[in-house]
Design a protein around this motif. Structure first.
Motif, PDB file in Angstrom:
ATOM      1  N   GLU A  72       0.821  -1.219   0.000  1.00  0.00           N
ATOM      2  CA  GLU A  72       0.000   0.000   0.000  1.00  0.00           C
ATOM      3  C   GLU A  72       0.852   1.266   0.000  1.00  0.00           C
ATOM      4  OE1 GLU A  72      -3.555  -0.126   0.017  1.00  0.00           O
ATOM      5  OE2 GLU A  72      -2.847  -2.077  -0.647  1.00  0.00           O
TER       6      GLU A  72
ATOM      7  N   MET B 145       3.310   1.801  -2.127  1.00  0.00           N
ATOM      8  CA  MET B 145       3.812   2.119  -3.470  1.00  0.00           C
ATOM      9  C   MET B 145       2.976   3.244  -4.073  1.00  0.00           C
ATOM     10  SD  MET B 145       4.942  -1.284  -5.557  1.00  0.00           S
ATOM     11  CE  MET B 145       5.298  -0.554  -7.146  1.00  0.00           C
ATOM     12  N   THR B 146       3.627   4.043  -4.926  1.00  0.00           N
ATOM     13  CA  THR B 146       2.884   5.121  -5.583  1.00  0.00           C
ATOM     14  C   THR B 146       2.175   4.579  -6.826  1.00  0.00           C
ATOM     15  OG1 THR B 146       4.719   5.722  -7.021  1.00  0.00           O
ATOM     16  CG2 THR B 146       4.641   6.798  -4.873  1.00  0.00           C
TER      17      THR B 146
ATOM     18  N   ILE C 125       8.926   5.447  -1.229  1.00  0.00           N
ATOM     19  CA  ILE C 125       9.018   5.734   0.211  1.00  0.00           C
ATOM     20  C   ILE C 125      10.266   5.044   0.753  1.00  0.00           C
ATOM     21  CG2 ILE C 125       7.910   5.484   2.468  1.00  0.00           C
ATOM     22  CD1 ILE C 125       6.293   7.263   0.614  1.00  0.00           C
TER      23      ILE C 125
ATOM     24  N   ALA D 243       7.335   7.961  10.324  1.00  0.00           N
ATOM     25  CA  ALA D 243       5.869   8.081  10.388  1.00  0.00           C
ATOM     26  C   ALA D 243       5.289   7.177  11.474  1.00  0.00           C
ATOM     27  CB  ALA D 243       5.255   7.739   9.029  1.00  0.00           C
TER      28      ALA D 243
ATOM     29  N   THR E 135       0.722   7.560  -2.345  1.00  0.00           N
ATOM     30  CA  THR E 135       0.646   6.117  -2.090  1.00  0.00           C
ATOM     31  C   THR E 135      -0.812   5.683  -1.965  1.00  0.00           C
ATOM     32  OG1 THR E 135       0.678   6.362   0.299  1.00  0.00           O
ATOM     33  CG2 THR E 135       2.819   6.227  -0.786  1.00  0.00           C
TER      34      THR E 135
ATOM     35  N   GLU F  93      -2.045   3.875   0.481  1.00  0.00           N
ATOM     36  CA  GLU F  93      -2.562   4.011   1.850  1.00  0.00           C
ATOM     37  C   GLU F  93      -2.979   5.451   2.134  1.00  0.00           C
ATOM     38  OE1 GLU F  93       0.272   2.639   4.816  1.00  0.00           O
ATOM     39  OE2 GLU F  93       1.606   4.339   4.450  1.00  0.00           O
TER      40      GLU F  93
ATOM     41  N   ASP G 283       6.237  14.793   2.170  1.00  0.00           N
ATOM     42  CA  ASP G 283       6.109  13.841   3.276  1.00  0.00           C
ATOM     43  C   ASP G 283       5.749  14.630   4.526  1.00  0.00           C
ATOM     44  OD1 ASP G 283       6.894  11.101   4.574  1.00  0.00           O
ATOM     45  OD2 ASP G 283       7.906  12.614   5.780  1.00  0.00           O
TER      46      ASP G 283
ATOM     47  N   GLY H 249       6.457  14.166   7.495  1.00  0.00           N
ATOM     48  CA  GLY H 249       7.472  14.116   8.538  1.00  0.00           C
ATOM     49  C   GLY H 249       8.692  14.978   8.267  1.00  0.00           C
TER      50      GLY H 249
ATOM     51  N   ALA I  20       3.594  16.711  10.590  1.00  0.00           N
ATOM     52  CA  ALA I  20       3.660  15.673  11.631  1.00  0.00           C
ATOM     53  C   ALA I  20       4.304  16.228  12.901  1.00  0.00           C
ATOM     54  CB  ALA I  20       4.407  14.440  11.121  1.00  0.00           C
TER      55      ALA I  20
ATOM     56  N   ILE J  13       0.107   8.442  11.156  1.00  0.00           N
ATOM     57  CA  ILE J  13       0.928   9.269  10.256  1.00  0.00           C
ATOM     58  C   ILE J  13       1.359   8.386   9.088  1.00  0.00           C
ATOM     59  CG2 ILE J  13       3.013  10.680  10.064  1.00  0.00           C
ATOM     60  CD1 ILE J  13       2.830  11.077  13.145  1.00  0.00           C
ATOM     61  N   LEU J  14       1.139   8.866   7.884  1.00  0.00           N
ATOM     62  CA  LEU J  14       1.466   8.066   6.691  1.00  0.00           C
ATOM     63  C   LEU J  14       2.555   8.764   5.878  1.00  0.00           C
ATOM     64  CD1 LEU J  14      -2.151   7.071   5.614  1.00  0.00           C
ATOM     65  CD2 LEU J  14      -0.510   5.741   6.969  1.00  0.00           C
ATOM     66  N   PRO J  15       3.614   8.038   5.512  1.00  0.00           N
ATOM     67  CA  PRO J  15       4.708   8.680   4.788  1.00  0.00           C
ATOM     68  C   PRO J  15       4.319   9.030   3.356  1.00  0.00           C
ATOM     69  CG  PRO J  15       5.102   6.312   4.914  1.00  0.00           C
ATOM     70  CD  PRO J  15       3.857   6.593   5.732  1.00  0.00           C
ATOM     71  N   GLY J  16       5.036  10.003   2.795  1.00  0.00           N
ATOM     72  CA  GLY J  16       4.813  10.421   1.404  1.00  0.00           C
ATOM     73  C   GLY J  16       6.147  10.674   0.709  1.00  0.00           C
TER      74      GLY J  16
END
Lengths: 254, 254
Positions: free
Chosen positions: A16, A18-19, A114, A122, B19, B21, B82, B84, B89, B110-113
């Protein structure tokens, strides 16, 4: 006839993360080159070919992929995390730099992913919320004295430090030595995050103060983040501590 | 009743660089808090509420979002890049650290970007292929002498340097001064990348040697990457130069 070469990152392992554009590249490509466990993260069709290779064969893998693209294939080189951070993008550029002139004509498309430190950050809060640096602890890649110098410079200048490749069977003592060195500069309570397999089912995230930080918490799938003097820990009941580095440092204009 | 708080990043602006997610979080949330232009990147449904705020209102925005989540809403705080890395964040963690105890009970995810430096690096090759550091050039956030010390330490220790917040109307001279300072340590031919709006229709990526690097190439949407002594440029006919930092430094074990 010249094909195309994608260089992508799967992220730390949770599909999930992955872009969309990396997924589209996977769908378009016909030939995949990468370390076996990273290729395993992709759901390939029966008509898509896998060329798995060992973890330490980066340059050979890059050359093989470039050859296939020069012959007209639509090739995808697969890294874990982001391909540009201690991963395959640099190996592909190096192969082009030193390879036949025709490799420079290949349609090269590198797509960001990521990288581990962002995923680990995160999961713990915002430890990378202010200035930080990113160091590979592998002395296969550079002399150990340069690594020590970078660790010390970074800690003294107030950077948070993210460590990649912290430990392996062939490099068992380097992380312990790095932590010892950092103890000479940073306060004993500085938070150290051992972020293993962030976002995957076997994730294990541990936060320890630098004085107790145990290199044994790390393995090859771990990204270690060492706070700065500013990094704070927020305790929460029934939840893991939050770790963050404030955006402001005293003396800023506001 | 306690709701949920997502903190996400849109990536640098190309919607294909989000992403899965983060897309799922956007779909689940009911209330969105962020800087207007970042919220504009999302395709929200009519039943989803937008609370746009100004670029410099991070802490107020974080507190408003936490209040809404504490009241039971499913909230999404939206950063560019992102969350963070010099983004929301840390502001959310800071608000929790200093806020009412009940905010610590909120389900915080928190979801990374994809952060700007990774997107810019991918468009140019692999400038971040070896050790690097990431510095905000904003002296709103910290005293200028600390920024100078970090720049100098990083350059002397051989790190590639990624600069965020390089310039703004209120901070017109800082990037020029930083480049001047780096000229004292790094070779004149060191590549400097001005990566503006990577992956967007208005993208503009320029590479200049440090001796000619012109701070006027940067605006608020630019991430500047300054190579190390090791960083190389590969010329290609009819294509932009490739810039990469080799994985190996002389003296490594292999």
């Amino acid at each position: 006839m010249t094909g195309k070469l994608f260089v992508i990152g799967t992220g730390p392992g949770n599909p999930e993360q992955m872009t969309q554009e990396s997924r589209a590249a996977v769908s378009e490509a016909t030939d995949f080159y990468g370390y076996g466990p990273y290729l395993d993260r992709l759901e390939l069709r029966p008509d898509q070919r896998r060329q798995a290779s060992d973890n330490r064969q980066e340059l050979d893998r890059a050359s093989d992929a470039l050859k296939a693209a020069a012959d007209g294939a639509i090739v995808c080189v697969v890294s874990g995390g982001d391909p540009g951070v201690f991963a395959m993008a640099a190996a592909v550029c190096e192969a082009i730099d030193n390879g036949p002139a025709c490799w420079r004509d290949i349609d090269l498309v590198i797509l960001p992913g990521i990288t581990a430190m962002l995923a680990v950050a995160a999961r713990t809060g915002a430890p990378l919320g202010h200035d930080f640096c990113t160091i590979s602890l592998s002395d296969n890649l550079k002399p150990w004295n340069i690594i020590e110098n970078r660790l010390q410079s970074a800690a003294m200048a107030g950077f948070v430090i993210a460590l990649y490749n912290p430990i392996s069977k062939a490099r068992p003592w380097q992380l312990g030595r790095a932590l010892e060195l950092l103890r000479l500069t940073l306060p004993p309570t500085t938070p150290v995050i051992f972020g293993r397999a962030a976002g995957r089912p076997d994730e294990r995230i541990t936060v320890q103060p630098l004085q107790d930080a145990d290199a044994g918490m790390a393995d090859m799938a771990t990204c270690v983040i060492i706070g700065s003097e500013e990094t704070r820990v927020v305790a929460r009941t029934g939840k893991p501590d939050l770790v963050y580095t404030p955006r402001f440092l005293e003396g800023g204009k506001r």
